[in-house]
Design a protein around this motif. Sequence first.
Motif, PDB file in Angstrom:
ATOM      1  N   ALA A  43      -6.054  30.366  11.898  1.00 46.39           N
ATOM      2  CA  ALA A  43      -5.015  29.525  11.292  1.00 46.39           C
ATOM      3  C   ALA A  43      -4.992  28.132  11.916  1.00 46.39           C
ATOM      4  N   GLU A  44      -5.187  28.046  13.235  1.00 47.21           N
ATOM      5  CA  GLU A  44      -5.232  26.746  13.894  1.00 47.21           C
ATOM      6  C   GLU A  44      -6.437  25.941  13.418  1.00 47.21           C
ATOM      7  N   GLY A  45      -7.565  26.626  13.265  1.00 42.52           N
ATOM      8  CA  GLY A  45      -8.758  25.946  12.776  1.00 42.52           C
ATOM      9  C   GLY A  45      -8.576  25.420  11.371  1.00 42.52           C
ATOM     10  N   ILE A  46      -7.976  26.219  10.509  1.00 44.12           N
ATOM     11  CA  ILE A  46      -7.736  25.805   9.132  1.00 44.12           C
ATOM     12  C   ILE A  46      -6.777  24.620   9.089  1.00 44.12           C
ATOM     13  N   ALA A  47      -5.754  24.638   9.935  1.00 49.47           N
ATOM     14  CA  ALA A  47      -4.789  23.533   9.968  1.00 49.47           C
ATOM     15  C   ALA A  47      -5.462  22.228  10.379  1.00 49.47           C
ATOM     16  N   ALA A  48      -6.316  22.293  11.405  1.00 49.88           N
ATOM     17  CA  ALA A  48      -7.026  21.091  11.850  1.00 49.88           C
ATOM     18  C   ALA A  48      -7.960  20.584  10.756  1.00 49.88           C
ATOM     19  N   ALA A  49      -8.662  21.520  10.106  1.00 46.52           N
ATOM     20  CA  ALA A  49      -9.575  21.140   9.039  1.00 46.52           C
ATOM     21  C   ALA A  49      -8.829  20.534   7.860  1.00 46.52           C
ATOM     22  N   SER A  50      -7.684  21.100   7.530  1.00 47.90           N
ATOM     23  CA  SER A  50      -6.905  20.607   6.400  1.00 47.90           C
ATOM     24  C   SER A  50      -6.487  19.157   6.604  1.00 47.90           C
ATOM     25  N   GLU A  51      -6.048  18.851   7.811  1.00 52.46           N
ATOM     26  CA  GLU A  51      -5.637  17.473   8.112  1.00 52.46           C
ATOM     27  C   GLU A  51      -6.807  16.511   7.987  1.00 52.46           C
ATOM     28  N   LEU A  52      -7.970  16.915   8.520  1.00 53.77           N
ATOM     29  CA  LEU A  52      -9.144  16.053   8.462  1.00 53.77           C
ATOM     30  C   LEU A  52      -9.632  15.892   7.023  1.00 53.77           C
ATOM     31  N   LEU A  53      -9.642  16.986   6.264  1.00 59.61           N
ATOM     32  CA  LEU A  53     -10.123  16.916   4.887  1.00 59.61           C
ATOM     33  C   LEU A  53      -9.209  16.069   4.014  1.00 59.61           C
ATOM     34  N   SER A  54      -7.920  16.033   4.339  1.00 58.48           N
ATOM     35  CA  SER A  54      -7.010  15.152   3.619  1.00 58.48           C
ATOM     36  C   SER A  54      -7.384  13.687   3.850  1.00 58.48           C
ATOM     37  N   ARG A  55      -7.721  13.362   5.076  1.00 55.90           N
ATOM     38  CA  ARG A  55      -8.155  11.995   5.382  1.00 55.90           C
ATOM     39  C   ARG A  55      -9.512  11.706   4.746  1.00 55.90           C
ATOM     40  N   ALA A  56     -10.387  12.706   4.723  1.00 55.56           N
ATOM     41  CA  ALA A  56     -11.697  12.537   4.092  1.00 55.56           C
ATOM     42  C   ALA A  56     -11.553  12.256   2.599  1.00 55.56           C
ATOM     43  N   ASP A  57     -10.606  12.942   1.955  1.00 57.17           N
ATOM     44  CA  ASP A  57     -10.388  12.732   0.528  1.00 57.17           C
ATOM     45  C   ASP A  57     -10.019  11.280   0.253  1.00 57.17           C
ATOM     46  N   ALA A  58      -9.174  10.711   1.088  1.00 57.07           N
ATOM     47  CA  ALA A  58      -8.766   9.322   0.905  1.00 57.07           C
ATOM     48  C   ALA A  58      -9.944   8.359   1.071  1.00 57.07           C
ATOM     49  N   ILE A  59     -10.872   8.712   1.949  1.00 56.92           N
ATOM     50  CA  ILE A  59     -12.046   7.860   2.190  1.00 56.92           C
ATOM     51  C   ILE A  59     -13.059   7.979   1.059  1.00 56.92           C
ATOM     52  N   LEU A  60     -13.246   9.188   0.549  1.00 58.35           N
ATOM     53  CA  LEU A  60     -14.334   9.451  -0.396  1.00 58.35           C
ATOM     54  C   LEU A  60     -13.930   9.351  -1.861  1.00 58.35           C
ATOM     55  N   ARG A  61     -12.658   9.460  -2.159  1.00 62.16           N
ATOM     56  CA  ARG A  61     -12.232   9.488  -3.561  1.00 62.16           C
ATOM     57  C   ARG A  61     -12.691   8.223  -4.287  1.00 62.16           C
ATOM     58  N   GLY A  62     -13.333   8.441  -5.431  1.00 61.40           N
ATOM     59  CA  GLY A  62     -13.809   7.336  -6.250  1.00 61.40           C
ATOM     60  C   GLY A  62     -15.170   6.807  -5.875  1.00 61.40           C
ATOM     61  N   THR A  63     -15.771   7.342  -4.793  1.00 60.00           N
ATOM     62  CA  THR A  63     -17.086   6.847  -4.352  1.00 60.00           C
ATOM     63  C   THR A  63     -18.244   7.633  -4.951  1.00 60.00           C
ATOM     64  N   GLY A  64     -17.970   8.852  -5.447  1.00 65.56           N
ATOM     65  CA  GLY A  64     -19.048   9.717  -5.917  1.00 65.56           C
ATOM     66  C   GLY A  64     -19.722  10.484  -4.813  1.00 65.56           C
ATOM     67  N   VAL A  65     -19.239  10.330  -3.574  1.00 67.41           N
ATOM     68  CA  VAL A  65     -19.808  11.012  -2.413  1.00 67.41           C
ATOM     69  C   VAL A  65     -18.941  12.225  -2.073  1.00 67.41           C
ATOM     70  N   LYS A  66     -19.592  13.335  -1.698  1.00 69.08           N
ATOM     71  CA  LYS A  66     -18.862  14.544  -1.323  1.00 69.08           C
ATOM     72  C   LYS A  66     -19.210  14.964   0.097  1.00 69.08           C
ATOM     73  N   LEU A  67     -18.199  15.463   0.780  1.00 72.53           N
ATOM     74  CA  LEU A  67     -18.398  16.128   2.065  1.00 72.53           C
ATOM     75  C   LEU A  67     -18.669  17.594   1.764  1.00 72.53           C
ATOM     76  N   ILE A  68     -19.804  18.101   2.213  1.00 77.30           N
ATOM     77  CA  ILE A  68     -20.160  19.495   1.935  1.00 77.30           C
ATOM     78  C   ILE A  68     -20.144  20.284   3.232  1.00 77.30           C
TER      79      ILE A  68
END
Length: 273
Positions: free
Chosen positions: A115-140
């Motif tokens: 659960a702690e790992g998922i929480a940390a990942a969720s926060e980072l992925l939210s920031r990643a979405d803001a960086i990548l949205r509209g660029t056509g680039v995906k984090l895999i």
Amino acid sequence: MKLSFTTLGCPRWDLETIAARAAEYGFDGVDFRGLQGHMNVFELQPFAADWAQTRRRFEEAGLAVTCFSSSITLAIKEREAQNIEELERYAELCGKFGARYIRAFGGKLNGKSRAEGIAAASELLSRADAILRGTGVKLIVETHDDWTRCEDALALLEGTSADTVGILWDVHHPYRMFGERPERTWEVLGPRIEYTHWKDSLPDADTAGKFTYRFMGEGDVPFGDIYSVLQAGGYDGWYTFEWEKHWHPGLEEPEEAFPRYVRYMRGLESSGR
């Protein structure tokens, strides 16, 4: 079938050799995971000041840059600043090279709860979405470490957008580590699978949980079944060879392993499984 390899498998090759050998062996693209031992390629001159020349070299060889494989590790909160820096730098490179993907790891939990790992990942992925949205680039996110099982990998993606986050199915790890059948992996992760890694191995007879990498077709990973599942699911992404010679120097040289991979995969393609 679009074939590429990660530069993890050729740690001594320079850019000229990478492009020349990739074209010679029949690959369609290259996935950059380091260059001559330096993992963060965005710090190197061929990807900084000289990026246009580097892109032209690969285009003239008929090769795509398929992915920039980063060291981004989602579940490690202490690495957040470094993760964001890598994401921003690789996103910039993707724009310059016309690449669609940045590879990331879930990472090891190291005593923390899932659960702690998922929480940390969720926060980072939210920031990643803001960086990548509209660029056509995906984090895999690769099926790796403590996120190898399909259900665990899916948990990392909960609440994320398919526009910016997907799955890299390393077809070796779920099967080798947990005996996960490819049909199950696809059932759970199929809609989010964007990219694949391929390698073969055999379990060590004397040590539980250990294995030895082998040339394609000389291990027991069920590639025919995996390919059939991908084809039935409509997968049209990259089939990327990950020969981990950078981490395992005793592995055979890329001059032998890489053309063997192309021959094996073209045979798999022609047989339909």
